[in-house]
Design an enzyme around this catalytic site. Structure first.
Site, PDB file in Angstrom:
ATOM      1  N   ASP A 244      -7.753  -5.620   0.366  1.00  0.00           N
ATOM      2  CA  ASP A 244      -8.614  -6.670  -0.974  1.00  0.00           C
ATOM      3  C   ASP A 244      -7.916  -7.854  -0.817  1.00  0.00           C
ATOM      4  O   ASP A 244      -8.723  -8.753  -1.551  1.00  0.00           O
ATOM      5  CB  ASP A 244      -7.935  -5.642  -2.203  1.00  0.00           C
ATOM      6  CG  ASP A 244      -8.365  -4.328  -2.355  1.00  0.00           C
ATOM      7  OD1 ASP A 244      -9.780  -4.140  -2.044  1.00  0.00           O
ATOM      8  OD2 ASP A 244      -7.811  -3.682  -2.999  1.00  0.00           O
TER       9      ASP A 244
ATOM     10  N   HIS B 153       0.801  -1.134  -0.131  1.00  0.00           N
ATOM     11  CA  HIS B 153      -0.129  -0.103  -0.032  1.00  0.00           C
ATOM     12  C   HIS B 153       0.881   1.230   0.242  1.00  0.00           C
ATOM     13  O   HIS B 153       2.141   1.214   0.438  1.00  0.00           O
ATOM     14  CB  HIS B 153      -0.758  -0.016   1.129  1.00  0.00           C
ATOM     15  CG  HIS B 153      -1.944   1.037   1.094  1.00  0.00           C
ATOM     16  ND1 HIS B 153      -2.007   2.455   1.272  1.00  0.00           N
ATOM     17  CD2 HIS B 153      -3.172   0.699   0.488  1.00  0.00           C
ATOM     18  CE1 HIS B 153      -3.133   2.786   1.186  1.00  0.00           C
ATOM     19  NE2 HIS B 153      -4.082   2.096   0.801  1.00  0.00           N
TER      20      HIS B 153
HETATM   21  N1  CMC Z   1       4.114  -7.364  -5.035  1.00  0.00           N
HETATM   22  C1  CMC Z   1       5.364  -7.484  -4.986  1.00  0.00           C
HETATM   23  N2  CMC Z   1       6.270  -6.317  -4.833  1.00  0.00           N
HETATM   24  C2  CMC Z   1       5.605  -5.197  -4.543  1.00  0.00           C
HETATM   25  C3  CMC Z   1       4.333  -5.134  -4.428  1.00  0.00           C
HETATM   26  C4  CMC Z   1       3.409  -6.306  -4.603  1.00  0.00           C
HETATM   27  N3  CMC Z   1       2.199  -6.292  -4.326  1.00  0.00           N
HETATM   28  N4  CMC Z   1       3.947  -3.952  -3.968  1.00  0.00           N
HETATM   29  C5  CMC Z   1       5.126  -3.271  -3.968  1.00  0.00           C
HETATM   30  N5  CMC Z   1       6.225  -3.860  -4.340  1.00  0.00           N
HETATM   31  C6  CMC Z   1       7.547  -3.466  -4.333  1.00  0.00           C
HETATM   32  C7  CMC Z   1       7.947  -2.939  -5.711  1.00  0.00           C
HETATM   33  O1  CMC Z   1       8.092  -3.692  -6.746  1.00  0.00           O
HETATM   34  C8  CMC Z   1       8.829  -1.867  -5.286  1.00  0.00           C
HETATM   35  O2  CMC Z   1      10.183  -2.349  -5.201  1.00  0.00           O
HETATM   36  P1  CMC Z   1      11.550  -1.828  -5.519  1.00  0.00           P
HETATM   37  O3  CMC Z   1      11.525  -0.878  -4.488  1.00  0.00           O
HETATM   38  O4  CMC Z   1      12.293  -2.906  -5.590  1.00  0.00           O
HETATM   39  O5  CMC Z   1      11.349  -1.081  -6.817  1.00  0.00           O
HETATM   40  C9  CMC Z   1       8.353  -1.598  -3.922  1.00  0.00           C
HETATM   41  O6  CMC Z   1       7.779  -2.697  -3.223  1.00  0.00           O
HETATM   42  C10 CMC Z   1       7.599  -0.421  -3.592  1.00  0.00           C
HETATM   43  O7  CMC Z   1       6.460  -0.192  -4.634  1.00  0.00           O
HETATM   44  P2  CMC Z   1       6.045   0.999  -5.227  1.00  0.00           P
HETATM   45  O8  CMC Z   1       5.031   0.547  -6.561  1.00  0.00           O
HETATM   46  O9  CMC Z   1       7.077   1.909  -5.425  1.00  0.00           O
HETATM   47  O10 CMC Z   1       4.829   1.357  -4.322  1.00  0.00           O
HETATM   48  P3  CMC Z   1       3.852   2.273  -4.568  1.00  0.00           P
HETATM   49  O11 CMC Z   1       3.353   3.105  -3.301  1.00  0.00           O
HETATM   50  O12 CMC Z   1       3.854   3.184  -5.536  1.00  0.00           O
HETATM   51  O13 CMC Z   1       2.664   1.317  -4.971  1.00  0.00           O
HETATM   52  C11 CMC Z   1       0.553  -0.116  -4.518  1.00  0.00           C
HETATM   53  C12 CMC Z   1       1.552   0.948  -3.831  1.00  0.00           C
HETATM   54  C13 CMC Z   1      -0.582  -0.559  -3.720  1.00  0.00           C
HETATM   55  C14 CMC Z   1       0.202   0.362  -5.869  1.00  0.00           C
HETATM   56  C15 CMC Z   1       1.544  -1.353  -4.661  1.00  0.00           C
HETATM   57  O14 CMC Z   1       1.817  -2.043  -3.705  1.00  0.00           O
HETATM   58  C16 CMC Z   1       0.535  -2.496  -5.668  1.00  0.00           C
HETATM   59  O15 CMC Z   1       0.590  -2.654  -6.855  1.00  0.00           O
HETATM   60  N6  CMC Z   1       0.137  -3.674  -4.844  1.00  0.00           N
HETATM   61  C17 CMC Z   1      -0.746  -4.445  -5.443  1.00  0.00           C
HETATM   62  C18 CMC Z   1      -2.122  -4.056  -5.745  1.00  0.00           C
HETATM   63  C19 CMC Z   1      -3.085  -3.713  -4.837  1.00  0.00           C
HETATM   64  O16 CMC Z   1      -2.991  -4.658  -3.888  1.00  0.00           O
HETATM   65  N7  CMC Z   1      -3.432  -2.527  -4.499  1.00  0.00           N
HETATM   66  C20 CMC Z   1      -4.579  -2.257  -3.713  1.00  0.00           C
HETATM   67  C21 CMC Z   1      -4.308  -1.250  -2.615  1.00  0.00           C
HETATM   68  S1  CMC Z   1      -5.223  -1.118  -1.285  1.00  0.00           S
HETATM   69  C22 CMC Z   1      -6.849  -0.791  -2.145  1.00  0.00           C
HETATM   70  C23 CMC Z   1      -6.767   0.683  -2.270  1.00  0.00           C
HETATM   71  O17 CMC Z   1      -6.738   1.494  -1.254  1.00  0.00           O
HETATM   72  O18 CMC Z   1      -7.317   0.971  -3.308  1.00  0.00           O
END
Ligand code: CMC
Length: 436
Positions: A371, A313
Site C-alpha cells: 500500500d 505486515h
Molecule cells: N508504524 C509504527 N509501528 C508499527 C507499525 C507501523 N505501521 N506496524 C506495527 N508497529 C509496531 C507496533 O506498535 C508493535 O510494537 P510493540 O511490539 O512495541 O507493541 C509491533 O510493531 C507489532 O505490531 P502489531 O500491531 O502487533 O502487528 P500486527 O501483525 O498485529 O499488525 C498491521 C500488522 C499491518 C496491522 C500493522 O503493521 C499496521 O497497522 N500497519 C499499518 C497499516 C497498514 O499499512 N496495513 C496494510 C497491510 S498490507 C495490505 C493488506 O494485506 O491488507
C-alpha cells in the site's frame, strides 16, 4: 495443561492435562510450517486454545496461495508473484487462482469470452446507485450493490450446485469492474459508461472510469498494463482478514454475493485494504521531507496511536514482494504521465529510506508493504483516494471467489464457530428496576 511436546519421530504433539497425556497428530503441508491438528483437543481434554488475532492458527487447508513472510515470498498456485506480474495478465491469474493451472490458449479464450459477456449489470441496478448520496464512499456503495446482486441473480445463489457456483464466480469477477467504475462515476456526477467488449478486462475498466460520452477515449497501454499489474498484485493473499471473513460467512451456507459483500466490508478497514487510502493521506499530511522525523517520532511513541501507514505486515517480516513490483510500476506510471518531481513520491522515498535505517523499524521488521506505493500510482492515474480500496476489492474478488469455491468443495468444511475464554460475571439474579 503443559506445553505441547513435538515428538517428531512419532509425528505427534503430546499435551499433558489432569486426565493424562494426549497425542495430537502433526501434519505437514507441501511447504511451510507444520500444524498440530487440535480438532479433538476439547473433546479429549476439556480445553480450548486461546489465540486472539489467530497468530498461530491455521483455519483451513488450502492449495491456492503461499506466503513465506520471513523470506518475502508470495506464490499463486506455486508461481512466484514477480514472474506473474511481469509475464502474465490479470484474467490469466484469475483462471490460475480459480482452477489451479495456467490456461491453454483455448481455455483462456473461452474464459475471457465468458467473463467479457457477463460484465453488464442488470439495468435496474443503475437505479440502486441513485439511492446513495453523491458523497458516499465507493466502498459503502460496493458493500451495498454487491450484496444486492443476490436480489438480481437468483439463478446463481444455490451453493450446492457446481454449475450455479461457476456462474456466480464468473458474474462476480466480470461485474466488479463495472460496479467499481459506476461507484466512481456516480461520485463525480458523470454518466455511467458501459463495458466495452472489444477491450480487454482492464482496458474496459479504465474506459468505464475515464471515458465521457462527448469525447473519444483511447486506452493508454502503459497505464492499462500498470493497472493490470496492480490487479495481479492484489488478487489473493492467503487467509487474510477479508478472505477469512468470506470463508466464515460462507460456512453458514450464505449466498456468494452476500459473502463477497462481507469480504468488502472487512477489507475497508485501515489496517487492511483501507491502508492504501490512509497511506496516501498520510503522505499528504506529512507534505515535505523535513517533517518526516516528526512523524517517525510519533510512530515510535508508545503513547501515540499514530502508525506509519503502508509499513508493517502481520505475515511479512521482510520486504513485501508486492511492494517491490509496485515501486517499479509507480515509476513507470509517473514517467509515462510526465510527472516530474512529484512531492508525494519524494516524501515516500525519503520516508522509506529513513524508516529502513531506523532501529525501531529494523528491530520490529517493519518494511514498506504494497500500500505504500500503490496510492501514489493510483493518484497519478486519476483516481481519488476514496477509490483506492474499491480497486483493491475489485482485484481481491478473484481470490475471495477462488477461496470460497475451495471451501465449499472441501468435504471437511463445517460452519465456522470459534469459542471464547469467558471473563464476564458468574451467574447472578435479576434485580427488578425499582430495587436497583
Ligand atoms: N508504524 C509504527 N509501528 C508499527 C507499525 C507501523 N505501521 N506496524 C506495527 N508497529 C509496531 C507496533 O506498535 C508493535 O510494537 P510493540 O511490539 O512495541 O507493541 C509491533 O510493531 C507489532 O505490531 P502489531 O500491531 O502487533 O502487528 P500486527 O501483525 O498485529 O499488525 C498491521 C500488522 C499491518 C496491522 C500493522 O503493521 C499496521 O497497522 N500497519 C499499518 C497499516 C497498514 O499499512 N496495513 C496494510 C497491510 S498490507 C495490505 C493488506 O494485506 O491488507
Amino acid at each position: 495443561m503443559s506445553k505441547p511436546v513435538d515428538s517428531a519421530a512419532a509425528n505427534v504433539a503430546r499435551v499433558e492435562s489432569a486426565a493424562g497425556t494426549h497425542e495430537f497428530p502433526i501434519r505437514s503441508g507441501t511447504i511451510g510450517p507444520n500444524v498440530i491438528e487440535i480438532s479433538k483437543l476439547y473433546s479429549e481434554t476439556g480445553y480450548f486454545t486461546y489465540d486472539p488475532g489467530f497468530t498461530s492458527t491455521a483455519s483451513c487447508e488450502s492449495k491456492i496461495t503461499y506466503i513465506d513472510g520471513d523470506a518475502g515470498i508470495l506464490l499463486y498456485r506455486g508461481y512466484p508473484i514477480d514472474q506473474l506480474a511481469e509475464q502474465s495478465n490479470f484474467l490469466e491469474i484469475a483462471y490460475l487462482l480459480l482452477t489451479g493451472e495456467l490456461p491453454s490458449k483455448t481455455e483462456f479464450d473461452e474464459f475471457e469470452h465468458a467473463i467479457t459477456h457477463h460484465t453488464m449489470v442488470h439495468e435496474q441496478l443503475h437505479r440502486f446507485f441513485s439511492g446513495f448520496r453523491r458523497d458516499a464512499h465507493p466502498m459503502a456503495i460496493m458493500c451495498g450493490v454487491v450484496g444486492a446482486l443476490s436480489a438480481f441473480y437468483h439463478d446463481s445463489t444455490d451453493i450446492n450446485d457446481p454449475r450455479q457456483r461457476l456462474v456466480a464466480s464468473r458474474r462476480l469477477i466480470a461485474k466488479m469492474p463495472t460496479i467499481a467504475a459506476m461507484a466512481f462515476k456516480y461520485s463525480i456526477g458523470q454518466p455511467f459508461v458501459y463495458p466495452d467488449n472489444d477491450l480487454d478486462y482492464t482496458a474496459s475498466f479504465l474506459k468505464m472510469c475515464f471515458a465521457v460520452p462527448t469525447a473519444t477515449y483511447r486506452v493508454n497501454p502503459i497505464l492499462s498494463r500498470a493497472m493490470d499489474r496492480i490487479f495481479i498484485l492484489h488478487a489473493d493473499h492467503e487467509q487474510n482478514a477479508s478472505t477469512s471473513t468470506v470463508r466464515l460467512a460462507s460456512s453458514s451456507g450464505a449466498n456468494p454475493f452476500a459473502c463477497i459483500a462481507a469480504g468488502i466490508a472487512c477489507l475497508w478497514g485501515p489496517a487492511h485494504g483501507g491502508a492504501n487510502e490512509a497511506a496516501l493521506n498520510m503522505l499528504v499530511e506529512i507534505g515535505s521531507a523535513d517533517r518526516i522525523p516528526e512523524y517517525v517520532r510519533k510512530a515510535k511513541d508508545k503513547n501515540d496511536p499514530f502508525r506509519l501507514m503502508g509499513f508493517g505486515h502481520r505475515v511479512y517480516k521482510n520486504y513485501d514482494p508486492r511492494a517491490k513490483v509496485m515501486q517499479q510500476t509507480c515509476h513507470e506510471v509517473l514517467d509515462e504521465l510526465g510527472v516530474k518531481n512529484e512531492p508525494l513520491l519524494e516524501v515516500a522515498m525519503e520516508l522509506e529510506k529513513i524508516a529502513l535505517s531506523d532501529e525501531y523499524f529494523i528491530e520490529k521488521k517493519l518494511y514498506p508493504n504494497i500500500d505504500f506505493y500503490s496510492g501514489i500510482t493510483l493518484k497519478a492515474m486519476g483516481f481519488p483516494t476514496t477509490m483506492f480500496t474499491a480497486l483493491f476489492a475489485l482485484a481481491r474478488t478473484v481470490g475471495w471467489v477462488a477461496q470460497w469455491n475451495e471451501m465449499i468443495e472441501d468435504p471437511s468444511q463445517r460452519i465456522g464457530r470459534p469459542r471464547q475464554l469467558y471473563i464476564g460475571h458468574t451467574p447472578r439474579d435479576y434485580v427488578p428496576l425499582a430495587e436497583r
